[in-house]
Write an enzyme that holds these catalytic residues in place. Structure first.
Site, PDB file in Angstrom:
ATOM      1  N   HIS A   1      28.870 -31.181  -3.816  1.00 51.34           N
ATOM      2  CA  HIS A   1      29.617 -29.908  -3.853  1.00 51.34           C
ATOM      3  C   HIS A   1      28.826 -28.786  -3.176  1.00 51.34           C
ATOM      4  CE1 HIS A   1      32.498 -27.105  -6.121  1.00 51.34           C
ATOM      5  NE2 HIS A   1      31.695 -26.295  -5.439  1.00 51.34           N
TER       6      HIS A   1
ATOM      7  N   HIS B   1      29.246 -25.560   0.261  1.00 49.58           N
ATOM      8  CA  HIS B   1      30.143 -24.767   1.114  1.00 49.58           C
ATOM      9  C   HIS B   1      29.413 -24.449   2.416  1.00 49.58           C
ATOM     10  CE1 HIS B   1      33.102 -23.774  -2.140  1.00 49.58           C
ATOM     11  NE2 HIS B   1      32.057 -24.083  -2.884  1.00 49.58           N
TER      12      HIS B   1
ATOM     13  N   GLN C   1      40.417 -21.278  -1.073  1.00 52.49           N
ATOM     14  CA  GLN C   1      39.575 -20.336  -1.835  1.00 52.49           C
ATOM     15  C   GLN C   1      40.400 -19.284  -2.587  1.00 52.49           C
ATOM     16  OE1 GLN C   1      35.674 -19.545  -1.859  1.00 52.49           O
ATOM     17  NE2 GLN C   1      36.792 -18.824  -3.646  1.00 52.49           N
TER      18      GLN C   1
ATOM     19  N   HIS D   1      37.992 -27.060  -7.518  1.00 51.56           N
ATOM     20  CA  HIS D   1      37.221 -26.088  -8.280  1.00 51.56           C
ATOM     21  C   HIS D   1      38.050 -25.888  -9.549  1.00 51.56           C
ATOM     22  CE1 HIS D   1      34.993 -25.393  -4.642  1.00 51.56           C
ATOM     23  NE2 HIS D   1      34.269 -24.442  -5.191  1.00 51.56           N
TER      24      HIS D   1
ATOM     25  N   GLU E   1      36.546 -22.565 -13.315  1.00 50.67           N
ATOM     26  CA  GLU E   1      35.267 -21.856 -13.129  1.00 50.67           C
ATOM     27  C   GLU E   1      35.422 -20.450 -13.700  1.00 50.67           C
ATOM     28  OE1 GLU E   1      33.820 -21.466  -9.129  1.00 50.67           O
ATOM     29  OE2 GLU E   1      31.795 -20.939  -9.798  1.00 50.67           O
TER      30      GLU E   1
ATOM     31  N   ASP F   1      25.953 -26.303  -4.552  1.00 51.13           N
ATOM     32  CA  ASP F   1      27.015 -25.304  -4.371  1.00 51.13           C
ATOM     33  C   ASP F   1      26.666 -24.295  -3.270  1.00 51.13           C
ATOM     34  OD1 ASP F   1      29.438 -24.037  -4.679  1.00 51.13           O
ATOM     35  OD2 ASP F   1      29.120 -23.371  -6.727  1.00 51.13           O
TER      36      ASP F   1
ATOM     37  N   TRP G   1      27.789 -15.780  -2.715  1.00 48.55           N
ATOM     38  CA  TRP G   1      27.802 -15.909  -4.169  1.00 48.55           C
ATOM     39  C   TRP G   1      26.399 -15.999  -4.740  1.00 48.55           C
ATOM     40  CZ3 TRP G   1      31.348 -18.013  -0.889  1.00 48.55           C
ATOM     41  CH2 TRP G   1      32.674 -17.633  -1.106  1.00 48.55           C
TER      42      TRP G   1
HETATM   43 FE   FE2 Z   1      32.040 -24.231  -5.019  1.00 50.15          FE
END
Ligand code: FE2
Length: 353
Positions: free
Chosen positions: A16, A18, A109, A167, A170, A266, A272
């Site tokens: 996982h 991005h 997203q 996802h 979360e 991640d 983030w």
């Molecule tokens: Fe993610």
């Protein structure tokens, strides 16, 4: 060269991340440190992406992973950027040439049902060659629409013969109930082993009787849960005073229920979470702390997850040696606890080239 001692393992898998957003954190610092500001900052950056920029950052990040022993990467790509989708799908042969296997998840997203055009862009990303159907049900407008987005993802996946990776939940909201719908869909459509639910942080805050029920369902449905402890230890709990919840999913209890759990990194220096290194020992190290997994047996299981259960999206661990081709890691320390403590990474990475 002959090495004596140490430890041989298969390569690590990253289930996982991005790559489209990696290494962008410094361009738009997350001033509040929240998930929502991360999404807003990313949306602003996304509109300026070029194929060259996405490709260069993805290669740099993939090489950071590979140098630290990770030779399989599953990335989500934001389907709101056609540029990023096409760039990452096109990158797969180049990474394979470098000994790195890449899977691309079509990740909406900003939801599938929240606004006109988003569902079409998500479906177009599958047409463009993404390997896996994604979704983000907790981000849809209503509970009902979240459940509907899960059903749409499974329907699309079944129609195209693809796996699913969401996802999922979360959030710290204990009322969030998408994971049970994911399990029901996996069971009804016979997709055990083909479904990953990422994050599942709502489970941390769920009432005990409900958590017990849903974790049993996760195991029965053959759904793999991927914890992302680096991001979630800082992104969750932001609405809490003290005591402040940790927000990472229930790894010990999922294991006890018989479920498969993976560990994801991640974010690698993205809007983030700026602190990512692409060293998978970092999320493993974080997980043993925030998940209370510091018994000897649990620490060993966490380390082994990186080169064991994390390969679930590829159907199982990578080969060590076959017909003159070795894909393996050699660690100076034989002891997994020392490997986690020092986080030095493997001394030898054989990419099987
Ligand atoms: Fe993610």
């Amino acid at each position: 060269m002959v090495h004596v001692g140490g430890r041989l393992t298969p390569p690590i898998a990253e289930p996982h991340c991005h790559l489209d957003a990696a290494l962008l954190g410094a361009r738009a610092p997350n001033r509040s440190g929240t998930l929502r500001e991360g999404i807003r900052n990313w949306a602003a950056l996304r509109s300026e992406l070029t194929a060259e920029d996405v490709t260069a950052r993805a290669i740099e990040t993939a090489e950071m992973y590979a140098a630290r022993g990770t030779l399989r990467i599953r990335t989500h790509v934001d389907t709101g950027s056609r540029v990023a989708v096409e760039a990452l799908v096109a990158l797969k042969p180049e990474l394979l040439r470098r000994g790195i296997e890449l899977q691309v998840v079509a990740f909406p997203q900003e939801g599938i049902l929240r606004a006109p055009g988003r569902r079409a862009a998500w479906e177009a990303a599958i047409d463009a060659g993404c390997d896996v159907v994604g979704a983000i049900p907790h981000f849809e407008r209503t509970t009902e629409e979240g459940w509907e987005s899960v059903r749409l993802a499974f329907a699309l996946a079944e129609e195209r013969g693809l796996p699913v990776d969401l996802h999922c939940d979360e959030t710290d909201d204990p009322q969030c109930r998408n994971l049970e719908v994911v399990c029901a869909q996996a069971l009804d459509r016979g997709m055990a082993g083909l479904v990953v639910a990422g994050h599942c942080t709502a489970l941390h805050s769920a009432p005990e009787p409900y958590a017990a029920k849903v974790m049993e369902l996760v195991a029965e449905a053959g759904v793999m849960v991927v914890a992302n402890p680096l991001d979630n230890i800082v992104l969750q709990g932001r609405y809490d005073g003290y005591p402040r919840r940790r927000g990472v999913t229930r790894v010990d209890q999922l294991w006890a229920a018989g479920a498969t759990v993976g560990i994801g990194h991640d974010s690698v220096q993205d809007p983030w979470y700026r602190l990512g290194t692409a060293c998978m020992l970092d999320p493993a190290w974080m997980l043993v702390h925030v998940g209370h997994l510091t018994s000897e047996a649990d620490m060993i299981k966490v380390f082994e997850t990186l080169h064991g259960a994390n390969h679930g999206p590829w159907g199982g661990p990578d080969l060590l040696y076959e017909e003159g081709r070795a894909r393996l890691l050699w660690w100076e320390d034989a002891d997994p606890v020392e490997i986690l403590r020092t986080r030095k990474g493997p001394a030898v990475v054989e990419r099987g080239l």
